[in-house]
Design a protein around this motif. Structure first.
Motif, PDB file in Angstrom:
ATOM      1  N   THR A   5       1.083  -1.302   0.016  1.00  0.00           N
ATOM      2  CA  THR A   5       0.138   0.318  -0.558  1.00  0.00           C
ATOM      3  C   THR A   5       0.928   1.013   0.420  1.00  0.00           C
ATOM      4  O   THR A   5       0.382   2.211  -0.008  1.00  0.00           O
ATOM      5  CB  THR A   5      -0.927   0.173   0.867  1.00  0.00           C
ATOM      6  N   ARG A  41       2.210   1.695  -3.299  1.00  0.00           N
ATOM      7  CA  ARG A  41       1.461   2.321  -3.921  1.00  0.00           C
ATOM      8  C   ARG A  41       0.918   3.722  -3.935  1.00  0.00           C
ATOM      9  O   ARG A  41       0.819   4.250  -4.915  1.00  0.00           O
ATOM     10  CB  ARG A  41      -0.011   1.275  -4.293  1.00  0.00           C
ATOM     11  N   VAL A  42       1.078   4.198  -3.177  1.00  0.00           N
ATOM     12  CA  VAL A  42       0.724   5.374  -3.100  1.00  0.00           C
ATOM     13  C   VAL A  42       1.957   6.548  -3.059  1.00  0.00           C
ATOM     14  O   VAL A  42       1.298   6.944  -3.675  1.00  0.00           O
ATOM     15  CB  VAL A  42       0.653   5.623  -1.082  1.00  0.00           C
ATOM     16  N   GLU A  52       1.964   6.191  -7.408  1.00  0.00           N
ATOM     17  CA  GLU A  52       0.530   6.756  -7.062  1.00  0.00           C
ATOM     18  C   GLU A  52      -0.660   5.813  -8.134  1.00  0.00           C
ATOM     19  O   GLU A  52      -0.331   6.419  -9.390  1.00  0.00           O
ATOM     20  CB  GLU A  52       0.213   7.878  -7.906  1.00  0.00           C
ATOM     21  N   TYR A  87      -6.049   2.102  -6.831  1.00  0.00           N
ATOM     22  CA  TYR A  87      -6.942   2.602  -5.847  1.00  0.00           C
ATOM     23  C   TYR A  87      -6.534   2.568  -4.966  1.00  0.00           C
ATOM     24  O   TYR A  87      -6.274   1.964  -4.014  1.00  0.00           O
ATOM     25  CB  TYR A  87      -8.029   2.167  -6.345  1.00  0.00           C
ATOM     26  N   ILE A  88      -6.569   3.742  -4.033  1.00  0.00           N
ATOM     27  CA  ILE A  88      -6.116   4.054  -3.073  1.00  0.00           C
ATOM     28  C   ILE A  88      -6.999   5.291  -2.118  1.00  0.00           C
ATOM     29  O   ILE A  88      -7.100   6.257  -2.646  1.00  0.00           O
ATOM     30  CB  ILE A  88      -5.068   4.723  -2.789  1.00  0.00           C
ATOM     31  N   GLU A 124      -8.541   8.343   0.112  1.00  0.00           N
ATOM     32  CA  GLU A 124      -8.242   9.179   0.942  1.00  0.00           C
ATOM     33  C   GLU A 124      -7.506   9.333   2.464  1.00  0.00           C
ATOM     34  O   GLU A 124      -6.679   9.693   2.338  1.00  0.00           O
ATOM     35  CB  GLU A 124      -8.962  10.755   0.431  1.00  0.00           C
ATOM     36  N   THR A 145      -6.367   6.675   3.863  1.00  0.00           N
ATOM     37  CA  THR A 145      -5.141   6.184   3.607  1.00  0.00           C
ATOM     38  C   THR A 145      -3.840   7.078   3.406  1.00  0.00           C
ATOM     39  O   THR A 145      -2.919   6.412   3.474  1.00  0.00           O
ATOM     40  CB  THR A 145      -5.531   4.726   3.081  1.00  0.00           C
ATOM     41  N   ARG A 146      -4.215   7.393   1.716  1.00  0.00           N
ATOM     42  CA  ARG A 146      -3.120   7.735   1.468  1.00  0.00           C
ATOM     43  C   ARG A 146      -3.091   8.864   2.193  1.00  0.00           C
ATOM     44  O   ARG A 146      -1.264   9.292   2.660  1.00  0.00           O
ATOM     45  CB  ARG A 146      -3.834   8.765  -0.413  1.00  0.00           C
ATOM     46  N   ARG A 147      -3.545   9.709   3.186  1.00  0.00           N
ATOM     47  CA  ARG A 147      -3.094  10.637   4.044  1.00  0.00           C
ATOM     48  C   ARG A 147      -2.460  10.359   5.391  1.00  0.00           C
ATOM     49  O   ARG A 147      -1.280  10.281   5.279  1.00  0.00           O
ATOM     50  CB  ARG A 147      -3.838  11.540   4.743  1.00  0.00           C
ATOM     51  N   LEU A 188       1.198   9.141   3.896  1.00  0.00           N
ATOM     52  CA  LEU A 188       1.670  10.702   3.387  1.00  0.00           C
ATOM     53  C   LEU A 188       2.284  11.037   4.646  1.00  0.00           C
ATOM     54  O   LEU A 188       4.023  11.967   5.438  1.00  0.00           O
ATOM     55  CB  LEU A 188       1.132  11.604   2.467  1.00  0.00           C
ATOM     56  N   LYS A 240      -0.954  14.948  -5.572  1.00  0.00           N
ATOM     57  CA  LYS A 240      -2.959  14.890  -6.558  1.00  0.00           C
ATOM     58  C   LYS A 240      -3.029  15.063  -7.684  1.00  0.00           C
ATOM     59  O   LYS A 240      -4.093  14.355  -8.406  1.00  0.00           O
ATOM     60  CB  LYS A 240      -3.546  15.877  -5.458  1.00  0.00           C
TER      61      LYS A 240
END
Length: 328
Positions: A17, A20-21, A24, A27-28, A30, A32-34, A37, A304
């Motif tokens: 994961t 992937r973040v 990019e 699908y992730i 929002e 999880t992405r935050r 990061l 983004k």
């Protein structure tokens, strides 16, 4: 040195994961992405950029093009952008266009051929077709402090008009009656916006607008001479608004040469609130935009792939110092 496993553990996700973040891909959510990061920033994790580029075909590098790296404002902005980029595991290619459109276009071509992640740009003029062509290559880009009508989705807009309006209103409140203005080329739209803000503020304050008090297309070579000419007039200025701090420093040199006192004889206000504004004497009153917000927003827009515009235009504040009020 932190590893991708450390990031995954802190974010409570798998290493796949995290990968992937950062790349990019896939699908992730929002949230999880935050989380990922945030973990990357906290641990100061830096991916192996060479391996990433070989794997996904895109480097973890952002191109930053500024018009004049000797300008204190652009130096501070570049430092802030680098800080936020590094926190996200990104590197910066810093390019100085020197207000040369041809040089700017060469940088765009060279950077786009290096598989960069995106470009953060302060263009030298209103001619931006070479940047818009980046859409064909699917390279994200963002303009700082510009409001191009045909490219608003890529513009981090600042409220230059009302900033200048506030400056002139401040000088009017201090009983300044003859206010001069110094502006660089209107090829850069921010200076025209500040000029228009000044004109409207003078009118609303019932103060005269003297064409002879306005210096346009100010260049380094002759700025001092043109400022001296202002004080050869019968009713010379009792205040000067400079559209950036670098021009204010030129005013300081002339006032010292002519034996004028600040703020008693002449008040001076700059724009950008650079580091030198508080170090020179008397300290310069100057309008400061939220440079940390600008830097963070520009880096995030590249990551983004689009610009969040809900808090635009950005608004700053006037920092009042001794160049306008001796009691400060």
């Amino acid at each position: 040195m932190s590893t991708i496993k450390d990031v995954a553990q802190l974010a409570n996700v798998s290493t796949c994961t995290v990968s992937r973040v950062l790349s990019e891909k896939g699908y992730i959510s929002e949230n999880t992405r935050r989380a990922v990061l945030a973990a990357v920033a906290e641990l100061r994790y830096q991916p192996n950029s060479i391996a990433t580029e070989l794997k996904v075909g895109v480097s973890n590098t952002i191109g930053l093009i500024v018009p004049d790296i000797t300008n204190f404002y652009y130096m501070e902005l570049a430092a802030q952008i680098e800080k936020y980029a590094n926190a996200m595991g990104l590197l910066i290619y810093l390019c100085n266009s020197s207000y040369d459109r041809k040089k700017e276009k060469k940088f765009v071509l060279a950077l786009s051929n290096r598989k960069i992640k995106g470009m953060i740009v302060i263009p030298v003029s209103n001619e931006i077709s070479h940047f818009l062509d980046l859409q064909k290559k699917q390279i994200p880009f963002v303009f700082i402090n510009r409001a191009f009508p045909d490219a608003l989705d890529f513009c981090i807009i600042e409220d230059n008009f009302n900033a200048a309006y506030e400056i002139i209103t401040h000088l009017s409140s201090l009983n300044r009656k003859h206010i001069a203005g110094i502006f660089q080329s209107f090829d850069n739209m921010i200076y025209q916006e500040r000029y228009e803000g000044m004109k409207v503020a003078l009118s609303d304050s019932n103060l005269p607008f003297h064409e002879s008090f306005i210096i346009l297309n100010a260049e380094k070579e002759n700025t001092c001479k043109r400022i001296e000419e202002l004080f050869a007039l019968e009713d010379f200025p009792d205040a000067i608004f400079t559209s950036n701090d670098m021009l204010a420093f030129e005013v300081y040199k002339v006032l010292y040469k002519l034996g004028k006192r600040m703020p008693e004889d002449v008040m001076v206000v700059g724009f950008d609130d650079t580091l030198m504004a508080q170090k020179i004497y008397p300290p310069l009153s100057s309008y400061r935009m939220p440079i940390d917000v600008i830097a963070k927003k520009s880096v995030e827009s590249i990551l983004k792939g689009h610009l969040e515009k809900d808090d635009l235009p950005l608004i700053g504040h006037l920092v009042k110092r001794m160049s306008t009020q001796a009691s400060i």
